[in-house]
Design an enzyme around this catalytic site. Structure first.
Site, short mmCIF file in Angstrom:
data_model
loop_
_atom_site.label_atom_id
_atom_site.label_comp_id
_atom_site.label_asym_id
_atom_site.label_seq_id
_atom_site.Cartn_x
_atom_site.Cartn_y
_atom_site.Cartn_z
N HIS A 76 0.81 -1.22 0.00
CA HIS A 76 0.00 0.00 0.00
C HIS A 76 0.84 1.27 0.00
O HIS A 76 0.32 2.38 -0.08
CB HIS A 76 -0.93 -0.03 1.22
CG HIS A 76 -2.14 0.81 1.08
ND1 HIS A 76 -2.44 1.85 1.93
CD2 HIS A 76 -3.14 0.79 0.18
CE1 HIS A 76 -3.56 2.42 1.57
NE2 HIS A 76 -4.02 1.80 0.50
N HIS A 119 -8.90 10.86 -0.16
CA HIS A 119 -8.14 9.61 -0.19
C HIS A 119 -6.86 9.81 0.63
O HIS A 119 -6.10 8.88 0.84
CB HIS A 119 -7.81 9.22 -1.63
CG HIS A 119 -7.27 7.83 -1.75
ND1 HIS A 119 -5.93 7.57 -1.96
CD2 HIS A 119 -7.87 6.61 -1.67
CE1 HIS A 119 -5.74 6.26 -2.01
NE2 HIS A 119 -6.88 5.66 -1.84
#
Length: 611
Positions: free
Chosen positions: A270, A498
């Site tokens: 990630h 985000h």
């Protein structure tokens, strides 16, 4: 709608405990070195840069990119389901969803029986079936946008034309540019084409670490003069996803790949970072954006851009070029954790550069089980150690709230004591070497359904907020912590986040004790969880962020700037949302991506029907 096995997406992980066997615990702490003082550096002269706008039509390739939630959002945008307000359909909806909440508890979750029997406010018995809806093409006439007449208009040729922010900015923390907002709200913000512009350096090679890639789009973001220069992609894809990624890159022989090792179930790669090697030196970008167009279009993202690091003189010692925050040592340690031959040349290059100007601390996560001193190398225990060593106790600190802001949520346990109010809160409330264990308020910022519905993207923005019904219904206790996404000061309330940030603020929200921007969402997979009676920590995912502490900037605390991105010379810290946070009202519900929302149209006149 199916409520079967939910696909793991973008660090919204199922963190249920797994057997302790598997990846062995690690215990070989790296050596620590002394640090040289800061020295001023000259930056390149900045001049206006023009970046051409993106095409509005979403490429077909985006339908196969990213998590299930993101793929659904792409399909929704290409072939939306229109809201219908006919009396017959409205009556049917009203009968199916009497209170409009759109999600509920499942009767099959036996492990949460005690929670289910409690009153849960306005949650219905079950999620409604998808309403009868008409598929229409994007070209159909749209309703008036509440965001102004320019909202649906293609961005003009000069939209991305701007002066690159001064690189001697105090904090070097920036937001991304957002289309559909007034130009003034993009002042001091960066697009990916700005970052890769020749104004920042004459690029020779680069590395892109990320979770989600659109290779053709990424290549187009490089200036034409650098577009065929070597790029290394560091990813965590396996099997079919890896095959799709390699297929995307076939037309681009200069793109190579490095697969990150993910040996623990439910982990993801990630981390979102760029390593940029120039003729003039080297630069690091640590950010929250995936390398897909949607993440650089109408979402709020954050990034830290390093100074331009010059090459060290020949014959410099191994400890040369270190910063007071040991950023060089920690970056090298993070890269070494991949155990990847493809990164060896980059490790060597970084050793040859002077990173002494860095004022932030690196906070990373890498998969594994760690014991002894290595427990403090990664995840939230790494953050706890940094806060213990580099912050100071504050009078009345029990009133200084913790604020966490994220775009996805993992499974945190049956009640708050299992992780959030236990080990994670202990980390977030650490201030120096004080023995006082404060219990301040915790404000968690996560968009509500209404925030998503009225956003620039409308419901498809929820594809980047993958909180699932299966996880949400098991942790209703968490929702009492929730606060709305509001960013009126930056003009970005309607650009869904985000970005992921964590901080400790004064009771009046005018000062910060510290600030972290990171790829880590609110999940145990990202931050790590203690095991074996707190003698071991298990981390599932690769994550990366940077921590700002006042002592590294010769300050006692960071003043908060109320309008941060309109005045680039401000000494206030640019918090990307409004303070104080706004608690959910009784009518607000957190956005859940895999249930339908059909009671009201979004800003494009559409509804959300997962299928």
């Amino acid at each position: 709608m199916s409520h079967g096995k939910w696909t793991i997406s973008d660090s919204d992980d199922d963190d249920e405990a797994l057997p302790s066997s598997g990846t062995p615990a690690v215990s070989n702490p790296s050596s620590r070195q002394s640090v040289p003082p800061l020295r001023p550096k000259l930056e390149p002269v900045t001049i206006p840069v023009e970046v051409k706008p993106e095409p509005v039509n979403t490429p077909v390739s985006s339908l196969a990119i990213g998590s299930e939630a993101r793929q659904l959002a792409a399909k929704n945008q290409l072939n939306p389901v229109k809201y219908e307000s006919s009396p017959s359909l409205a009556g049917k909806r009203k009968k199916e969803v009497s209170d409009g909440s759109g999600w509920a508890l499942s009767d099959s979750d036996d492990d949460d029986g005690d929670v289910k029997r409690k009153s849960v406010g306005n949650l219905p018995k079950k999620a409604p079936p998808s309403p009868k809806a008409k598929k229409v093409k994007v070209e159909n006439e749209r309703p008036p946008s509440p965001h102004g007449r320019l909202y649906y208009i293609d961005e003009p040729e000069d939209f991305f034309e701007s002066s690159v922010p001064h690189l001697n900015d105090t904090f070097r923390f920036y937001l991304n540019k957002v289309t559909g907002l007034d130009r003034k709200y993009n002042t001091g913000a960066l697009h990916i084409r700005d970052i890769l512009s020749p104004l920042f350096g004459t690029l020779k090679e680069s590395v892109q670490f990320n979770y989600c890639f659109d290779i053709p789009w990424m290549v187009q973001q490089y200036p034409s003069e650098f577009r065929d220069h070597p790029v290394l992609i560091v990813h965590g894809d396996k099997r079919e996803a890896k095959a799709r990624l390699l297929q995307q890159a076939k037309p681009f022989p200069h793109v190579r790949f490095c697969q990150a090792k993910l040996d623990i179930a439910f982990g993801t790669h990630h981390t979102k970072m760029m390593l940029l090697w120039y003729e003039e030196g080297f630069r690091v970008i640590i950010m929250t954006s995936n390398l897909i167009r949607a993440d650089w279009y109408q979402k709020t993202q954050g990034m830290w851009m390093s100074p331009l690091f010059p090459r060290l003189p020949e014959g410099s010692s191994a400890s040369a070029g270190e910063s007071p925050t040991f950023f060089k040592r920690d970056l090298l340690e993070y890269l070494a954790s991949y155990r990847a031959p493809e990164l060896e040349e980059w490790i060597q290059r970084i050793k040859e550069h002077d990173l002494s100007e860095t004022r932030v601390y690196l906070v990373g996560s890498t998969p594994g089980r760690y014991v002894g001193p290595d427990m403090e190398r990664w995840g939230h225990l790494r953050l706890r150690k940094l806060l213990y060593d580099h912050t100071d106790p504050i009078p009345g600190e029990e009133k200084w709230p913790v604020i966490g802001q994220f775009s996805s949520i993992g499974s945190l346990g049956l009640d708050k004591t299992k992780w959030l109010a236990g080990e994670f809160q202990r980390t977030m409330t650490t201030l120096g070497k004080s023995s006082h264990r404060s219990d301040p308020p915790i404000h968690l910022l996560y968009p509500s359904v209404e925030d998503v519905r009225t956003s620039l993207e409308g419901y498809p923005a929820g594809g980047s907020l993958p909180y699932s019904i299966q996880t949400a219904q098991k942790q209703l206790w968490l929702h009492s912590y929730f606060h709305r996404w509001k960013a009126n000061a930056t003009g970005r309330s309607h650009a869904m986040p985000h970005i992921k940030t964590y901080m400790r603020a004064s009771p009046d929200f005018t000062r910060l004790a510290w600030f972290l921007v990171t790829s880590s969402n609110l999940s145990k997979a990202a931050w790590g969880a203690l095991e074996k009676n707190n003698t071991q920590v298990m981390v599932r995912s690769y994550e990366l962020g940077v921590l700002f502490v006042p002592s590294a900037f010769n300050m006692e605390s960071f003043p908060v700037h109320n309008n941060p991105f309109l005045v680039s010379s401000s000494s206030g810290f640019p918090v990307p949302f409004d303070l104080p946070p706004t608690r959910y009202s009784p009518k607000d519900q957190p956005w859940i991506w895999n249930i339908p929302y059909s009671q009201a149209p979004d800003t494009h006149g559409n509804i959300w029907v997962p299928s």
